[in-house]
Design a protein around this motif. Sequence first.
Motif: not given
Length: 320
Positions: A21, A24, A27, A91
Amino acid sequence: MAIIFLLLILSSFTSLVLSADQNDDYSVLLKIKEQLGNPPDALPEWVYGFGFCNNVTDVHSFVACTSTGRVKSLSLFDLHLSAPFRQAICDLIELEYLSIFLIYDLCGPFPSCINKLINLRSFYVGDTNLSGPVPEFLNQNNLTQITLSNNNLSGSIPSSLSKLQNLEYLNLYNNSLTGAIPSGLVPAPSAEINLSHNRLTGKIPRCYGWVNFENLTGLVLNNNGIYGKVPNSIANASVLSWLNLSSNRLCGEIPQGGGTILMYMTTIHQNNDTYSSPSFCSDSFSLLMVDSILLNLPDATKNCSEISYDKLLGADSLQF
């Protein structure tokens, strides 16, 4: 032994999930920078391998994380770039606080993916060139503050805002919004609203959420095209600290009641019609302005415990 071995496996799996996570979000931050065009003089810390959960701060950004290493707060400001609002921000699914301001060439509308940010508590986007409608915030029941000031937003104020039960502060100052003010706009038991410097029309709603003015701490509607009379329910505004209704098309009198005390003012309307309106004050009241360029405050002011004349909004001259 078997139980201990199983717990160790579960602990290792959890660590791997949290690490994934975190990767993520790592990124996503790099993707945001890429979508902003990799500005050469901005976000210098945002490079491969940077520890974004270490309260990374530079002159253009701030990042803070939850205890599990997810991005909780993101601020981007004073960036000299021309780009749309980046969808990659959507996101950051654990995001609670988003601030984007002083990016004057940030353009285009808000993406619909904003509704994915269901953990948002504060949404602040100001001093940009963003256009299009105000987001509907369909799934953000945790939101307590929305500030979208000094942009180029247009269209009507979405009535869906009235479903945000925890919303306490709404600031849509200085956009190009049109239409009437929705009833029940800010439903929280204590609320402050600034819709000034738009192109709003229609009448002032009789109530804001279920507070019916009595718990409204601030109402700023100046510089619009609002018309009609001030609703009688405003007489219940016992904790109102700011009321600015200047530069509209209002007529009649300010209703009195509760703990309010009359102070008569002479007002000169934009269309040169002249009429008289009373204003009021209470122990918590700072100042009231209603379409006036000349304000006369009689002896009734001695009953007001505090009036901050230096906070005056909208007057060209005073006469005491």
